[in-house]
Design a protein around this motif. Structure first.
Motif, mmCIF file in Angstrom:
data_model
loop_
_atom_site.group_PDB
_atom_site.id
_atom_site.type_symbol
_atom_site.label_atom_id
_atom_site.label_comp_id
_atom_site.label_asym_id
_atom_site.label_seq_id
_atom_site.Cartn_x
_atom_site.Cartn_y
_atom_site.Cartn_z
ATOM 1 N N VAL A 199 53.521 2.899 16.931
ATOM 2 C CA VAL A 199 53.423 2.541 15.506
ATOM 3 C C VAL A 199 54.626 1.710 15.081
ATOM 4 O O VAL A 199 54.493 0.738 14.331
ATOM 5 C CB VAL A 199 53.304 3.809 14.642
ATOM 6 N N ARG A 200 55.791 2.071 15.579
ATOM 7 C CA ARG A 200 56.992 1.308 15.228
ATOM 8 C C ARG A 200 56.868 -0.154 15.665
ATOM 9 O O ARG A 200 57.200 -1.078 14.928
ATOM 10 C CB ARG A 200 58.206 1.938 15.896
ATOM 11 N N THR A 201 56.356 -0.364 16.893
ATOM 12 C CA THR A 201 56.189 -1.728 17.390
ATOM 13 C C THR A 201 55.224 -2.517 16.512
ATOM 14 O O THR A 201 55.479 -3.676 16.166
ATOM 15 C CB THR A 201 55.683 -1.706 18.842
ATOM 16 N N ARG A 202 54.115 -1.904 16.141
ATOM 17 C CA ARG A 202 53.114 -2.619 15.346
ATOM 18 C C ARG A 202 53.619 -2.926 13.940
ATOM 19 O O ARG A 202 53.325 -3.996 13.392
ATOM 20 C CB ARG A 202 51.823 -1.810 15.301
ATOM 21 N N LEU A 203 54.370 -2.025 13.345
ATOM 22 C CA LEU A 203 54.916 -2.294 12.019
ATOM 23 C C LEU A 203 55.975 -3.397 12.077
ATOM 24 O O LEU A 203 56.021 -4.276 11.217
ATOM 25 C CB LEU A 203 55.519 -1.020 11.427
ATOM 26 N N ALA A 204 56.838 -3.347 13.084
ATOM 27 C CA ALA A 204 57.907 -4.337 13.202
ATOM 28 C C ALA A 204 57.380 -5.715 13.560
ATOM 29 O O ALA A 204 57.991 -6.737 13.207
ATOM 30 C CB ALA A 204 58.928 -3.888 14.253
ATOM 31 N N ALA A 205 56.243 -5.791 14.269
ATOM 32 C CA ALA A 205 55.689 -7.084 14.683
ATOM 33 C C ALA A 205 54.927 -7.781 13.561
ATOM 34 O O ALA A 205 54.609 -8.962 13.673
ATOM 35 C CB ALA A 205 54.769 -6.892 15.895
ATOM 36 N N GLN A 206 54.627 -7.069 12.471
ATOM 37 C CA GLN A 206 53.918 -7.690 11.349
ATOM 38 C C GLN A 206 54.843 -8.664 10.612
ATOM 39 O O GLN A 206 56.021 -8.396 10.425
ATOM 40 C CB GLN A 206 53.436 -6.617 10.359
ATOM 41 N N THR A 207 54.280 -9.784 10.195
ATOM 42 C CA THR A 207 55.075 -10.745 9.422
ATOM 43 C C THR A 207 54.572 -10.766 7.985
ATOM 44 O O THR A 207 54.758 -9.809 7.247
ATOM 45 C CB THR A 207 55.009 -12.142 10.073
ATOM 46 N N LYS A 208 53.921 -11.842 7.563
ATOM 47 C CA LYS A 208 53.446 -11.917 6.177
ATOM 48 C C LYS A 208 52.164 -11.118 5.968
ATOM 49 O O LYS A 208 51.941 -10.573 4.885
ATOM 50 C CB LYS A 208 53.219 -13.385 5.781
ATOM 51 N N ASP A 209 51.322 -11.051 6.984
ATOM 52 C CA ASP A 209 50.063 -10.325 6.867
ATOM 53 C C ASP A 209 50.282 -8.862 7.227
ATOM 54 O O ASP A 209 50.550 -8.539 8.395
ATOM 55 C CB ASP A 209 49.006 -10.953 7.788
ATOM 56 N N MET A 210 50.157 -7.973 6.237
ATOM 57 C CA MET A 210 50.437 -6.548 6.435
ATOM 58 C C MET A 210 49.126 -5.792 6.674
ATOM 59 O O MET A 210 48.435 -5.424 5.724
ATOM 60 C CB MET A 210 51.175 -5.987 5.220
ATOM 61 N N TYR A 211 48.793 -5.569 7.936
ATOM 62 C CA TYR A 211 47.568 -4.834 8.259
ATOM 63 C C TYR A 211 47.789 -3.325 8.135
ATOM 64 O O TYR A 211 46.918 -2.591 7.684
ATOM 65 C CB TYR A 211 47.115 -5.187 9.673
ATOM 66 N N TYR A 212 48.974 -2.881 8.573
ATOM 67 C CA TYR A 212 49.315 -1.455 8.481
ATOM 68 C C TYR A 212 50.302 -1.269 7.323
ATOM 69 O O TYR A 212 51.306 -1.966 7.223
ATOM 70 C CB TYR A 212 49.945 -0.964 9.787
ATOM 71 N N ARG A 213 50.039 -0.267 6.473
ATOM 72 C CA ARG A 213 50.827 -0.090 5.253
ATOM 73 C C ARG A 213 51.823 1.068 5.330
ATOM 74 O O ARG A 213 52.340 1.506 4.314
ATOM 75 C CB ARG A 213 49.887 0.126 4.058
ATOM 76 N N GLY A 214 52.081 1.547 6.500
ATOM 77 C CA GLY A 214 53.029 2.637 6.656
ATOM 78 C C GLY A 214 52.695 3.485 7.871
ATOM 79 O O GLY A 214 51.715 3.234 8.587
#
Length: 366
Positions: free
Chosen positions: A198-213
Motif C-alpha cells: 500500500v505504501r508503494t502504491r500511495l507514494a507512486a501516485q502523482t496528480k491522479d489519486m486512485y487510492y485515498r488512504g
C-alpha cells in the motif's frame, strides 16, 4: 609487563564486545571495564574499581532490555528515520517505476532536481511526504519485529553452536550475524507486507489519486485484485530483504567492533551513525536491482491498468534489461544513496538512544 598488556587487551576486548551489543543485544555497561578513572560531577577524579574477574558479570552474556522496551525502541527508531528521509524515499520510488509509464518511449536520464521541482509545482510541498503515514504504520511493527527477531535468532544460533562469551572467531561471528539478520528481515517483511505494498502504491501516485488512504487502498485492492493482490511482489521482496538486512547488520556490527577495539573512547552515538551509514550503503548497493523489480511488481494491475510484466520475476528482470539496459535496474540509486546515509545511521542511533531512555541504568556502570 606482558601480563599487564594481556590484561589491558582483555578488558578492551570485553568493552568492545559490550559496546557492539547496543544494536544486537540491549543495554550494557559503557566501557566501565576498560577505564580506571573518570571525572565526577565536582570535576575531581573518582576511581572506578573494577571487581576481580571471579566477581564480574560474564561479559559474553548479553544484558537484555525488556521485550516491550526492545520492540518500542526498534519501532520508534524506524518511524523517525523514515519520516526524516521521506522526500528522498518518494523520489526513489518515482524513478524506479518510471519505466512502467513510458509506453515504450525512451526514458530521459533521472534528475533529482527536475523531479523534485515537478513534484513541488504540480503536487505541493506536502506531496514529498505522500505515503509517509502508511510508512510509519508499517515501520513501527516492521522495525520492532526486525530488531527483536534479530536478537532472538542470534542468541539461538549462539546456543546451537555452543558459543560462550567472546570465544567466537571473526568468521563465525560474521556468519551468525548474517543468518540472524537475514532471518529477521524475512520474518518482519512477511508479517507486514500488505502495508508495504500500500505504501508503494500511495507514494507512486502523482496528480491522479486512485487510492485515498490506507484503509481505502486495502479495501480497493482486496476487492479488485483479491487477497492475493495484497501480496504482489512478495517473492522478490523476500529475496531482497533477507540479504539487505543480513549485510546491513553484519557490516554494522563488524565495523563497530573494529572501531571500538581501536578507539574505545569514541562516542557510541557517533560510532553508530558512521557505521550504520556505511552498512546502509553496502546493503543498498547489493540489493537495489531486486528492490526496483519488486516495486514494479507491486504496481502491476494497480487502478485497473493492464499488466506489463507477465513472465514472473526472471521475466521481469529480462524485460527491464531489454527495454532500459543494465542502467534500468539502478534507476533511482542516487536518491537512495542520499537517503541511506542519514536513514540507516539515524535508525541505529535512535534505537540505542531509545533503549537507554527506556532503561536509564544502562547509561551507568553498575
Amino acid at each position: 609487563m606482558q601480563s599487564k598488556t594481556a590484561e589491558a587487551e582483555g578488558r578492551l576486548q570485553n568493552a568492545g564486545d559490550r559496546e557492539i551489543r547496543a544494536v544486537g543485544g540491549g543495554a550494557h555497561r559503557a566501557l566501565a571495564g576498560a577505564i580506571d578513572h573518570t571525572v565526577g560531577a565536582s570535576g575531581t577524579k573518582n576511581v572506578v574499581r573494577v571487581p576481580p574477574p571471579e566477581t564480574q558479570v560474564d561479559a559474553g552474556r548479553p544484558s537484555q532490555i525488556g521485550t516491550v522496551s526492545q520492540l518500542v525502541a526498534g519501532g520508534v527508531a524506524g518511524a523517525f528515520s523514515k519520516t526524516c528521509t521521506a522526500p528522498l524515499a518518494r523520489l526513489t520510488i518515482l524513478f524506479q517505476v518510471q519505466g512502467m509509464n513510458t509506453g515504450g518511449a525512451k526514458l530521459s536520464p533521472p534528475s533529482i532536481l527536475k523531479e523534485a521541482s515537478r513534484v513541488l509545482r504540480e503536487e505541493g510541498v506536502r506531496a514529498f511526504w505522500k505515503g509517509n503515514g502508511v510508512t510509519i504504520v508499517h515501520r513501527l511493527p516492521y522495525s520492532s519485529i526486525n530488531f527483536f527477531a534479530y536478537e532472538q535468532y542470534k542468541m539461538t544460533l549462539r546456543r546451537i553452536l555452543g558459543i560462550e562469551g567472546n570465544k567466537e572467531s571473526l568468521g563465525v561471528g560474521m556468519g551468525t550475524r548474517l543468518l540472524a539478520g537475514g532471518g529477521a528481515g524475512i520474518t518482519a517483511a512477511s508479517l507486514t507486507y500488505p502495508l508495504d505494498l500500500v505504501r508503494t502504491r500511495l507514494a507512486a501516485q502523482t496528480k491522479d489519486m486512485y487510492y485515498r488512504g490506507i484503509t481505502h487502498a486495502l479495501l480497493t485492492i482486496s476487492r479488485e485484485e483479491g487477497l492475493r493482490g495484497l501480496y504482489k511482489g512478495l517473492g522478490p521482496t523476500l529475496m531482497g530483504v533477507g540479504p539487505n538486512i543480513a549485510i546491513n547488520f553484519c557490516v554494522y556490527e563488524t565495523l563497530k567492533a573494529m572501531w571500538v577495539a581501536q578507539r574505545p573512547e569514541t562516542s557510541p552515538i557517533f560510532v553508530s551513525l558512521a557505521c550504520g551509514s556505511l552498512a546502509g550503503i553496502c546493503s543498498s548497493s547489493a540489493t537495489f536491482p531486486i528492490d526496483l523489480v519488486r516495486r514494479r511488481m507491486q504496481l502491476e494491475g494497480a487502478g485497473g491498468r493492464a499488466l506489463i510484466y507477465k513472465r514472473g520475476l526472471a521475466g521481469t528482470f529480462k524485460q527491464i534489461m531489454q527495454e532500459e539496459g543494465l542502467f534500468g535496474l539502478y534507476r533511482g540509486i542516487l536518491p537512495e544513496y542520499y537517503k541511506v546515509i542519514p536513514s540507516v545511521g539515524i535508525v541505529f542511533m535512535t534505537y540505542e538512544f531509545m533503549k537507554r531512555i527506556l532503561q536509564p541504568q544502562s547509561w551507568n556502570a553498575s
